[in-house]
Design a protein around this motif. Structure first.
Motif, PDB file in Angstrom:
ATOM      1  N   SER A  46       1.130  -1.524   0.186  1.00  0.00           N
ATOM      2  CA  SER A  46      -0.358   0.207   0.062  1.00  0.00           C
ATOM      3  C   SER A  46       0.594   1.255   0.494  1.00  0.00           C
ATOM      4  N   TRP A  47       2.161   1.273   0.759  1.00  0.00           N
ATOM      5  CA  TRP A  47       2.659   2.163   1.080  1.00  0.00           C
ATOM      6  C   TRP A  47       3.637   2.665  -0.693  1.00  0.00           C
ATOM      7  N   LEU A  48       3.997   1.541  -1.083  1.00  0.00           N
ATOM      8  CA  LEU A  48       4.552   1.539  -2.367  1.00  0.00           C
ATOM      9  C   LEU A  48       3.421   2.123  -3.411  1.00  0.00           C
ATOM     10  N   GLY A  49       2.935   1.761  -3.144  1.00  0.00           N
ATOM     11  CA  GLY A  49       1.785   2.576  -4.446  1.00  0.00           C
ATOM     12  C   GLY A  49       1.123   3.543  -3.712  1.00  0.00           C
ATOM     13  N   SER A  50       1.078   4.041  -2.814  1.00  0.00           N
ATOM     14  CA  SER A  50       1.046   5.444  -2.580  1.00  0.00           C
ATOM     15  C   SER A  50       2.553   6.436  -3.139  1.00  0.00           C
ATOM     16  N   MET A  51       3.229   6.129  -2.611  1.00  0.00           N
ATOM     17  CA  MET A  51       4.774   6.611  -2.478  1.00  0.00           C
ATOM     18  C   MET A  51       4.804   7.300  -4.783  1.00  0.00           C
ATOM     19  N   GLU A  52       4.013   5.646  -5.524  1.00  0.00           N
ATOM     20  CA  GLU A  52       4.212   6.111  -6.885  1.00  0.00           C
ATOM     21  C   GLU A  52       3.089   7.368  -7.687  1.00  0.00           C
ATOM     22  N   ALA A  53       1.848   6.658  -6.619  1.00  0.00           N
ATOM     23  CA  ALA A  53       0.782   7.638  -6.797  1.00  0.00           C
ATOM     24  C   ALA A  53       1.186   8.846  -6.720  1.00  0.00           C
ATOM     25  N   ALA A  54       2.092   9.664  -5.288  1.00  0.00           N
ATOM     26  CA  ALA A  54       2.589  10.304  -4.832  1.00  0.00           C
ATOM     27  C   ALA A  54       3.049  11.985  -6.530  1.00  0.00           C
ATOM     28  N   LEU A  55       3.516  10.298  -7.473  1.00  0.00           N
ATOM     29  CA  LEU A  55       4.869  10.694  -8.383  1.00  0.00           C
ATOM     30  C   LEU A  55       3.578  11.505  -9.961  1.00  0.00           C
ATOM     31  N   ARG A  56       2.152  11.043  -9.217  1.00  0.00           N
ATOM     32  CA  ARG A  56       1.294  11.324 -10.695  1.00  0.00           C
ATOM     33  C   ARG A  56       0.570  12.249 -10.218  1.00  0.00           C
ATOM     34  N   VAL A  57      -0.239  13.005 -11.039  1.00  0.00           N
ATOM     35  CA  VAL A  57      -1.432  14.390 -10.819  1.00  0.00           C
ATOM     36  C   VAL A  57      -2.052  13.350 -10.176  1.00  0.00           C
ATOM     37  N   PRO A  58      -2.986  13.393  -8.873  1.00  0.00           N
ATOM     38  CA  PRO A  58      -3.976  12.922  -9.121  1.00  0.00           C
ATOM     39  C   PRO A  58      -5.262  12.449  -9.422  1.00  0.00           C
ATOM     40  N   PHE A  73       7.120  16.921   2.438  1.00  0.00           N
ATOM     41  CA  PHE A  73       8.239  17.055   1.783  1.00  0.00           C
ATOM     42  C   PHE A  73       8.214  18.871   1.580  1.00  0.00           C
ATOM     43  N   GLU A  74       7.509  19.350   1.591  1.00  0.00           N
ATOM     44  CA  GLU A  74       6.894  20.591   1.486  1.00  0.00           C
ATOM     45  C   GLU A  74       7.133  21.576   2.665  1.00  0.00           C
ATOM     46  N   ALA A  75       6.767  20.635   3.865  1.00  0.00           N
ATOM     47  CA  ALA A  75       7.393  20.831   5.064  1.00  0.00           C
ATOM     48  C   ALA A  75       8.793  21.197   5.399  1.00  0.00           C
ATOM     49  N   ARG A  76       8.939  20.171   5.231  1.00  0.00           N
ATOM     50  CA  ARG A  76      10.787  19.867   5.158  1.00  0.00           C
ATOM     51  C   ARG A  76      12.060  19.508   4.301  1.00  0.00           C
ATOM     52  N   GLY A  77      11.474  19.289   3.289  1.00  0.00           N
ATOM     53  CA  GLY A  77      12.291  19.283   2.128  1.00  0.00           C
ATOM     54  C   GLY A  77      12.324  18.232   2.352  1.00  0.00           C
ATOM     55  N   THR A  78      14.160  17.544   1.752  1.00  0.00           N
ATOM     56  CA  THR A  78      14.515  16.221   1.241  1.00  0.00           C
ATOM     57  C   THR A  78      14.870  15.419   2.697  1.00  0.00           C
ATOM     58  N   ALA A  79      14.849  16.370   3.101  1.00  0.00           N
ATOM     59  CA  ALA A  79      14.991  16.139   5.182  1.00  0.00           C
ATOM     60  C   ALA A  79      13.760  14.782   5.375  1.00  0.00           C
ATOM     61  N   THR A  80      13.440  14.823   5.252  1.00  0.00           N
ATOM     62  CA  THR A  80      12.133  13.837   5.353  1.00  0.00           C
ATOM     63  C   THR A  80      12.338  12.539   4.422  1.00  0.00           C
ATOM     64  N   LEU A  81      12.815  13.432   2.908  1.00  0.00           N
ATOM     65  CA  LEU A  81      12.497  12.174   2.344  1.00  0.00           C
ATOM     66  C   LEU A  81      13.144  11.185   2.646  1.00  0.00           C
ATOM     67  N   GLY A  86      15.004   4.285   1.999  1.00  0.00           N
ATOM     68  CA  GLY A  86      15.222   1.819   1.619  1.00  0.00           C
ATOM     69  C   GLY A  86      14.125   1.604   0.618  1.00  0.00           C
ATOM     70  N   GLU A  87      12.488   2.575   0.957  1.00  0.00           N
ATOM     71  CA  GLU A  87      11.499   2.506  -0.314  1.00  0.00           C
ATOM     72  C   GLU A  87      11.805   3.784  -1.814  1.00  0.00           C
ATOM     73  N   LEU A  88      12.040   3.887  -1.181  1.00  0.00           N
ATOM     74  CA  LEU A  88      12.984   4.728  -2.406  1.00  0.00           C
ATOM     75  C   LEU A  88      14.013   3.962  -3.635  1.00  0.00           C
ATOM     76  N   SER A  89      15.198   2.996  -2.375  1.00  0.00           N
ATOM     77  CA  SER A  89      16.109   2.838  -3.391  1.00  0.00           C
ATOM     78  C   SER A  89      15.014   0.979  -4.139  1.00  0.00           C
ATOM     79  N   TYR A  90      14.375   0.516  -3.437  1.00  0.00           N
ATOM     80  CA  TYR A  90      13.592  -0.388  -3.898  1.00  0.00           C
ATOM     81  C   TYR A  90      13.176  -0.305  -5.400  1.00  0.00           C
ATOM     82  N   LEU A  91      12.045   0.904  -4.870  1.00  0.00           N
ATOM     83  CA  LEU A  91      11.345   1.529  -6.511  1.00  0.00           C
ATOM     84  C   LEU A  91      12.343   2.441  -7.091  1.00  0.00           C
TER      85      LEU A  91
END
Length: 191
Positions: A46-58, A73-81, A86-91
């Motif tokens: 579910s989380w991976l699907g959400s991460m991929e969905a975040a890269l598309r216009v909902p 991301f808007e609140a804390r920038g790349t520090a949050t990401l 680990g998930e991003l590497s997997y993707l």
């Protein structure tokens, strides 16, 4: 994969290949290429699907986890990401690639609108919304949002950032922000 091939793959990989804590429940694949990435638990899938969905216009306003990534991301920038490295590497993505993807989506969602309803719990899809917008910028949307919440004129108030495609939607779409606080994104911003 057929149902039996998926079951056999999960049997060969009994633990989630991402979190390594829970048993597998799904065979994860790249939605674009169809390439199998691994066997994962329901939560990670579910989380991976959400991460991929975040890269598309909902396509739906209620992709809350995808929107959550944008707001964090808007609140804390790349520090949050970096927390999701680990998930991003997997993707197959770096933190920078994912951040660039989030920014590209936000550049397309430039029309702020405020929606509200007095329905506390309506059957799915039957909520009747009232809309203010398109608005000039995020600050104007925030003022409307706060006014409606403080007046207790509505049970639910959301700010939606929608694409500039001329569609006059009767319900929230795009990235929905169901909470208060001044949005950092400004109409036309290219940060």
């Amino acid at each position: 994969m057929s149902h039996s091939e998926r079951a056999a793959y999960r049997d060969r990989h009994p633990q989630c290949q991402l979190c390594r804590r829970r048993p597998t429940a799904a065979v994860d694949h790249d939605a674009v290429t169809g390439q199998v990435r691994g066997a994962v638990c329901r939560s990670c899938n579910s989380w991976l699907g959400s991460m991929e969905a975040a890269l598309r216009v909902p396509k739906r306003a209620r992709q809350q986890q995808a929107a959550y990534l944008h707001w964090r991301f808007e609140a804390r920038g790349t520090a949050t990401l970096a927390h999701y490295a680990g998930e991003l590497s997997y993707l197959g993505k770096s933190v920078k690639e994912f951040a660039d993807g989030l920014l590209a989506v936000r550049r397309l969602l430039v029309v702020p609108c405020v929606y509200w309803t007095d329905q506390v719990a309506a059957p799915r899809g039957e909520t009747r919304w009232t809309k203010t917008g398109p608005l000039t910028d995020a600050e104007e949307a925030d003022r409307h949002h706060r006014r409606l919440q403080s007046a207790q004129a509505a049970a639910v108030v959301v700010t939606a950032f929608e694409p500039d495609d001329g569609v006059n939607s009767p319900s929230p779409r795009g990235l929905v922000k169901p909470f208060t606080g001044s949005p950092r994104y400004h109409h036309g911003s290219r940060r």
